[in-house]
Design an enzyme around this catalytic site. Structure first.
Site, PDB file in Angstrom:
ATOM      1  N   HIS A 155       8.029  49.425 -81.398  1.00 60.16           N
ATOM      2  CA  HIS A 155       7.069  49.325 -82.486  1.00 60.16           C
ATOM      3  C   HIS A 155       6.216  48.068 -82.411  1.00 60.16           C
ATOM      4  O   HIS A 155       5.265  47.920 -83.164  1.00 60.16           O
ATOM      5  CB  HIS A 155       7.791  49.483 -83.831  1.00 60.16           C
ATOM      6  CG  HIS A 155       8.117  50.931 -84.112  1.00 60.16           C
ATOM      7  ND1 HIS A 155       8.314  51.443 -85.364  1.00 60.16           N
ATOM      8  CD2 HIS A 155       8.252  51.978 -83.265  1.00 60.16           C
ATOM      9  CE1 HIS A 155       8.564  52.743 -85.275  1.00 60.16           C
ATOM     10  NE2 HIS A 155       8.544  53.071 -84.002  1.00 60.16           N
ATOM     11  N   SER A 178       3.557  53.032 -78.460  1.00 64.96           N
ATOM     12  CA  SER A 178       3.954  53.992 -77.433  1.00 64.96           C
ATOM     13  C   SER A 178       2.949  54.022 -76.294  1.00 64.96           C
ATOM     14  O   SER A 178       1.753  53.811 -76.504  1.00 64.96           O
ATOM     15  CB  SER A 178       4.045  55.387 -78.034  1.00 64.96           C
ATOM     16  OG  SER A 178       4.968  55.408 -79.088  1.00 64.96           O
ATOM     17  N   LYS A 205       5.682  67.708 -84.619  1.00 65.34           N
ATOM     18  CA  LYS A 205       5.834  68.047 -83.198  1.00 65.34           C
ATOM     19  C   LYS A 205       7.286  67.842 -82.751  1.00 65.34           C
ATOM     20  O   LYS A 205       7.835  68.654 -82.000  1.00 65.34           O
ATOM     21  CB  LYS A 205       4.898  67.193 -82.355  1.00 65.34           C
ATOM     22  CG  LYS A 205       4.878  67.614 -80.895  1.00 65.34           C
ATOM     23  CD  LYS A 205       3.629  67.122 -80.184  1.00 65.34           C
ATOM     24  CE  LYS A 205       3.629  67.623 -78.745  1.00 65.34           C
ATOM     25  NZ  LYS A 205       2.284  67.734 -78.195  1.00 65.34           N
ATOM     26  N   ASP A 206       7.915  66.756 -83.230  1.00 65.97           N
ATOM     27  CA  ASP A 206       9.311  66.517 -82.882  1.00 65.97           C
ATOM     28  C   ASP A 206      10.209  67.636 -83.407  1.00 65.97           C
ATOM     29  O   ASP A 206      11.185  68.015 -82.761  1.00 65.97           O
ATOM     30  CB  ASP A 206       9.791  65.171 -83.442  1.00 65.97           C
ATOM     31  CG  ASP A 206       9.344  64.009 -82.564  1.00 65.97           C
ATOM     32  OD1 ASP A 206       8.926  64.261 -81.418  1.00 65.97           O
ATOM     33  OD2 ASP A 206       9.405  62.851 -83.025  1.00 65.97           O
ATOM     34  N   GLU A 235      32.214  64.568 -64.134  1.00 64.94           N
ATOM     35  CA  GLU A 235      31.336  65.436 -64.892  1.00 64.94           C
ATOM     36  C   GLU A 235      29.977  65.475 -64.199  1.00 64.94           C
ATOM     37  O   GLU A 235      29.621  64.551 -63.477  1.00 64.94           O
ATOM     38  CB  GLU A 235      31.153  64.901 -66.326  1.00 64.94           C
ATOM     39  CG  GLU A 235      32.433  64.800 -67.106  1.00 64.94           C
ATOM     40  CD  GLU A 235      32.952  63.377 -67.120  1.00 64.94           C
ATOM     41  OE1 GLU A 235      33.319  62.870 -66.038  1.00 64.94           O
ATOM     42  OE2 GLU A 235      32.993  62.766 -68.184  1.00 64.94           O
TER      43      GLU A 235
HETATM   44  C1  HEM Z   1      27.605  58.242 -77.217  1.00 68.45           C
HETATM   45  C2  HEM Z   1      28.330  59.041 -77.883  1.00 68.45           C
HETATM   46  C3  HEM Z   1      29.542  59.780 -77.328  1.00 68.45           C
HETATM   47  C4  HEM Z   1      29.707  60.393 -76.092  1.00 68.45           C
HETATM   48  C5  HEM Z   1      28.688  60.482 -74.957  1.00 68.45           C
HETATM   49  C6  HEM Z   1      31.040  60.977 -76.090  1.00 68.45           C
HETATM   50  C7  HEM Z   1      31.596  61.696 -75.044  1.00 68.45           C
HETATM   51  C8  HEM Z   1      32.837  62.313 -75.059  1.00 68.45           C
HETATM   52  C9  HEM Z   1      33.343  63.182 -74.045  1.00 68.45           C
HETATM   53  C10 HEM Z   1      32.601  63.571 -72.749  1.00 68.45           C
HETATM   54  C11 HEM Z   1      34.586  63.615 -74.431  1.00 68.45           C
HETATM   55  C12 HEM Z   1      35.496  64.606 -73.699  1.00 68.45           C
HETATM   56  C13 HEM Z   1      35.311  65.983 -74.287  1.00 68.45           C
HETATM   57  C14 HEM Z   1      36.262  66.981 -73.698  1.00 68.45           C
HETATM   58  O1  HEM Z   1      36.090  67.355 -72.545  1.00 68.45           O
HETATM   59  O2  HEM Z   1      37.186  67.369 -74.407  1.00 68.45           O
HETATM   60  C15 HEM Z   1      34.887  62.987 -75.683  1.00 68.45           C
HETATM   61  C16 HEM Z   1      36.077  63.158 -76.392  1.00 68.45           C
HETATM   62  C17 HEM Z   1      36.372  62.548 -77.608  1.00 68.45           C
HETATM   63  N1  HEM Z   1      35.520  61.727 -78.352  1.00 68.45           N
HETATM   64 FE1  HEM Z   1      33.622  61.219 -77.829  1.00 68.45          FE
HETATM   65  N2  HEM Z   1      31.652  60.690 -77.296  1.00 68.45           N
HETATM   66  C18 HEM Z   1      30.775  59.961 -78.076  1.00 68.45           C
HETATM   67  C19 HEM Z   1      31.018  59.476 -79.352  1.00 68.45           C
HETATM   68  C20 HEM Z   1      32.255  59.523 -80.009  1.00 68.45           C
HETATM   69  C21 HEM Z   1      32.574  58.871 -81.262  1.00 68.45           C
HETATM   70  C22 HEM Z   1      31.604  58.006 -82.057  1.00 68.45           C
HETATM   71  C23 HEM Z   1      33.891  59.158 -81.560  1.00 68.45           C
HETATM   72  C24 HEM Z   1      34.759  58.740 -82.734  1.00 68.45           C
HETATM   73  C25 HEM Z   1      34.362  58.156 -83.756  1.00 68.45           C
HETATM   74  C26 HEM Z   1      34.395  60.009 -80.519  1.00 68.45           C
HETATM   75  C27 HEM Z   1      35.690  60.537 -80.492  1.00 68.45           C
HETATM   76  C28 HEM Z   1      36.202  61.351 -79.499  1.00 68.45           C
HETATM   77  C29 HEM Z   1      37.524  61.940 -79.501  1.00 68.45           C
HETATM   78  C30 HEM Z   1      38.592  61.764 -80.592  1.00 68.45           C
HETATM   79  C31 HEM Z   1      37.640  62.682 -78.313  1.00 68.45           C
HETATM   80  C32 HEM Z   1      38.890  63.474 -77.823  1.00 68.45           C
HETATM   81  C33 HEM Z   1      38.885  64.898 -78.264  1.00 68.45           C
HETATM   82  C34 HEM Z   1      38.280  65.811 -77.225  1.00 68.45           C
HETATM   83  O3  HEM Z   1      38.578  65.645 -76.045  1.00 68.45           O
HETATM   84  O4  HEM Z   1      37.525  66.697 -77.596  1.00 68.45           O
HETATM   85  N3  HEM Z   1      33.380  60.206 -79.579  1.00 68.45           N
HETATM   86  N4  HEM Z   1      33.795  62.189 -76.053  1.00 68.45           N
END
Ligand code: HEM
Ligand code: FES
Lengths: 189, 428
Positions: free
Chosen positions: B216, B220, B244-245, B288
């Site tokens: 900002h 842009s 647009k978004d 992945e």
């Molecule tokens: C930038 C944001 C985030 C990304 C890119 C991300 C990515 C991921 C990925 C790739 C998995 C594995 C999923 C699977 O194959 O089961 C996962 C699992 C998990 N994430 Fe995140 N996550 C993000 C934010 C968060 C936040 C903010 C929390 C909690 C406050 C969280 C809690 C969990 C939990 C509890 C799991 C385990 C359960 C599962 O495997 O489904 N994640 N996350």
């Protein structure tokens, strides 16, 4: 009011008259801050190192009697796989016959086994590249071109002494501390 | 009484708050009347889409965390319980797992946009570098998240990636032990990864905020890559770009829903439905999909340390990109040679992604090496000399000129962004 002004002026005068003293004080304060911050940060960092219960060196005993010649077994020590292999006379001979200058990580076979117990090879079963468990303990496993182990992750190969013969792994399979406790028993750790 | 804000809002409650804390004025300025180039194409949707992705990840993550247990003996089963017993647990998990993929698709396109239209050039270097920081944080977050379900891929992915640090001479082994909190990937590792996986998205939110602050100030970029000069070149953000978004968001949600409801495991690996086993490495471990290109770079070097260095440099090079590209012209539209090279770069990225998923043998090794070579050649050799050799096409006089022939009735257009005058030299 005028008091403060005088004090302020005094400070400025001292600073101007003797700049090295000011620099010294700044340096002193600066280093105290650095040491203080370091002392506070260290406990946080070190809390992530292995805890005492993890460190408490566990040792295990392995009974070798059931392992036939040509066979290998996997045991767990400190959460890691350890390979114990009962080598055939042929395998021992090839391992001993390799010229050291042909090796990526030169080490003689004699340095990797206990004297008089050449048929037992005990190595940590973790590829020194990026930590996969190499294949080769089961009869049906691929053992690579050197008759030892083959790592499925990025293709490293180890010989019958557990020495790396083909990259990308940089070094030989590790040797755990162990000692013979009798003829057919070892204690690892 | 110093500095009460003179609010212009008519609603009395809003006015009362705004007088004491002018957040409504700020929102109005940054998202309402914010002067935005009027010639955006759909590539400019991806910033908003990335924000939505982050919000979705945090929302689903927080609710998953209510049912997830970070312990090696319970983690796998707690995820299965989320899938089978928790009400809509399957939905939350599938949104979260596929949301990570959507997030990366969006961010990769967002970065491509920056490369194609030269958005990294002065005065937007810092803005671009903050974006690269976000990419790195996202990668760390996604890597640690993938470890949480504690399947075979989780475990072996964690093992291979943490072992990358063992390539560092002398201190490497010590660092790895410290990262693990033990002598292998185990319960202490899972616990800290969970803690950090929860923390890092909020760090990302912080850096996104800085990214927007920087945006900002500079304003842009736009598909022509020339600076905003007069109010005729801009439109207020609302309602033009909010509208647009919104279209982009609908398409994004359609694709997202398609994945979640019809192919929820398409991008996952079946081996991750096998509980982690520290004694058996799966025959074919792959990260992945969004990490495959870097994995291919790692494997294209037969030397351990060399591979690790090259892999990290492949992203680090983006930090210095604003200074490697010596051409003063931003948009590819006016750079006939760069336009071809940037497409080659995309091809090499895709080839690397493909190779990263194949066994490291034969033709794949060769392909991987060629693509890796191009990646570095592009940034380190071609861009610096191209700025001197290439003859850019003539740049249009202004954004408004090629679009509008005569001034619209009543003047039209919006105000100018603050930093619109901080510009690099423009060749014509
Ligand atoms: C930038 C944001 C985030 C990304 C890119 C991300 C990515 C991921 C990925 C790739 C998995 C594995 C999923 C699977 O194959 O089961 C996962 C699992 C998990 N994430 Fe995140 N996550 C993000 C934010 C968060 C936040 C903010 C929390 C909690 C406050 C969280 C809690 C969990 C939990 C509890 C799991 C385990 C359960 C599962 O495997 O489904 N994640 N996350
Ligand atoms: S981990 Fe064994 S070859 Fe890479």
């Amino acid at each position: 009011m005028s008091d403060t002004a005088t004090v302020r002026q005094a400070i400025t005068t001292v600073g101007a008259a003797d700049p090295s003293k000011r620099d010294f004080l700044k340096l002193l304060t600066g280093s105290a801050v650095v040491i203080g911050v370091g002392a506070i940060v260290w406990p946080f960092i070190d809390s992530m190192s292995p805890a005492k219960d993890v460190l408490a060196l566990s040792s295990i005993e392995v009974d070798l009697a059931p392992v036939q010649e040509g066979q290998a077994i996997t045991v767990v020590w400190r959460g890691k796989p350890v390979f114990v292999r009962n080598r055939t006379a042929d395998e021992i001979k090839t391992a001993e016959g390799v010229a050291l200058n042909q090796l990526i990580d030169p080490q003689s076979d004699a340095d990797r086994v206990k004297a008089g117990k050449e048929k037992w090879l005990v190595v940590i079963g973790i590829c020194t590249h990026l930590g996969c468990v190499p294949l080769g303990n089961k009869v049906s496993d691929p053992r690579g071109d050197f008759g030892g182990w083959f790592c499925p992750c990025h293709g490293s190969q180890y010989d019958t002494s557990g020495r790396v013969r083909h990259g990308p792994a940089p070094s030989n399979l590790g040797l755990p501390p162990y000692a013979f406790a009798g003829d057919t028993k070892i204690k690892i750790g | 009484m110093a500095g009460l804000h003179k609010s212009e809002f008519e609603n009395q409650v809003v006015n009362w708050i705004d007088t004491r804390m002018p957040i409504f004025t700020m929102m109005q300025k940054e998202y309402g009347s914010f002067p935005t180039p009027k010639n955006f194409n759909y590539f400019w949707n991806f910033g908003a889409l990335a924000m939505i992705s982050l919000a979705i990840m945090i929302a689903t993550g927080i609710f998953l965390a209510m049912n997830y247990t970070a312990h090696t003996s319970l983690a796998f089963d707690s995820v299965e319980r989320i899938m089978r017993d928790v009400n809509y647990g399957w939905l939350l998990r599938y949104i979260h797992a596929n949301g990570a993929s959507m997030f990366f698709i969006v961010v990769y396109i967002h970065i491509f946009r920056a490369l194609y239209y030269g958005s990294y050039k002065a005065p937007r270097e810092l803005l671009f570098m903050l974006g690269v920081v976000i990419l790195l944080l996202m990668m760390a977050t996604a890597f640690m998240g993938y470890v949480l379900p504690w399947g075979q891929m989780s475990y072996w992915g964690a093992t291979v990636i943490t072992n990358l640090f063992s390539a560092i001479p002398f201190v490497g082994e010590g660092i790895v032990t410290w990262l693990w909190g033990g002598f292998s990937v185990d319960n202490p590792t899972l616990n800290r990864f969970y803690s950090l996986h929860y923390l890092m998205p909020f760090m990302i939110t912080g850096v996104v905020f800085l990214h927007i602050v920087a945006l900002h100030i500079t304003g842009s970029n736009n598909p022509l890559g020339i600076d905003v000069k007069t109010p005729q070149d801009t439109l207020p953000f609302h309602p033009y770009y909010t509208a647009k978004d919104s279209i982009g968001i609908c398409v994004y949600l359609l694709v997202f829903a398609g994945l979640v409801f019809f192919a929820p495991n398409f991008l996952n690996h079946p081996d991750n439905y096998i509980p982690a086993n520290p004694l058996v490495t799966p025959a074919h471990i792959v990260p992945e999909w969004y990490f495959l290109p870097y994995y291919a770079i790692l494997r294209s070097v037969p030397d351990k340390l060399g591979g690790v260095i090259l892999m990290f440099s492949s992203i680090a090079v983006l930090f210095v990109l604003p200074w490697l590209d010596t051409s003063p012209v931003r948009s590819s539209r006016f750079r006939p040679i760069y336009k071809q090279l940037i497409l080659l770069l995309v091809v090499s990225f895709l080839v690397l992604g493909y190779v990263g998923g194949q066994p490291p043998e034969g033709i794949y090794v060769v392909l991987g090496r060629v693509a890796t070579a191009y990646w570095f050649l592009h940034f380190l050799v071609l861009l610096p000399i191209l700025g001197k050799l290439e003859k850019p096409l003539p740049l249009p006089e202004s954004i408004a000129r090629p679009v509008v022939r005569r001034p619209p009735p009543g003047g039209g257009g919006g105000p100018l962004p603050q930093g619109a005058t901080a510009k690099p030299m423009e060749k014509s």
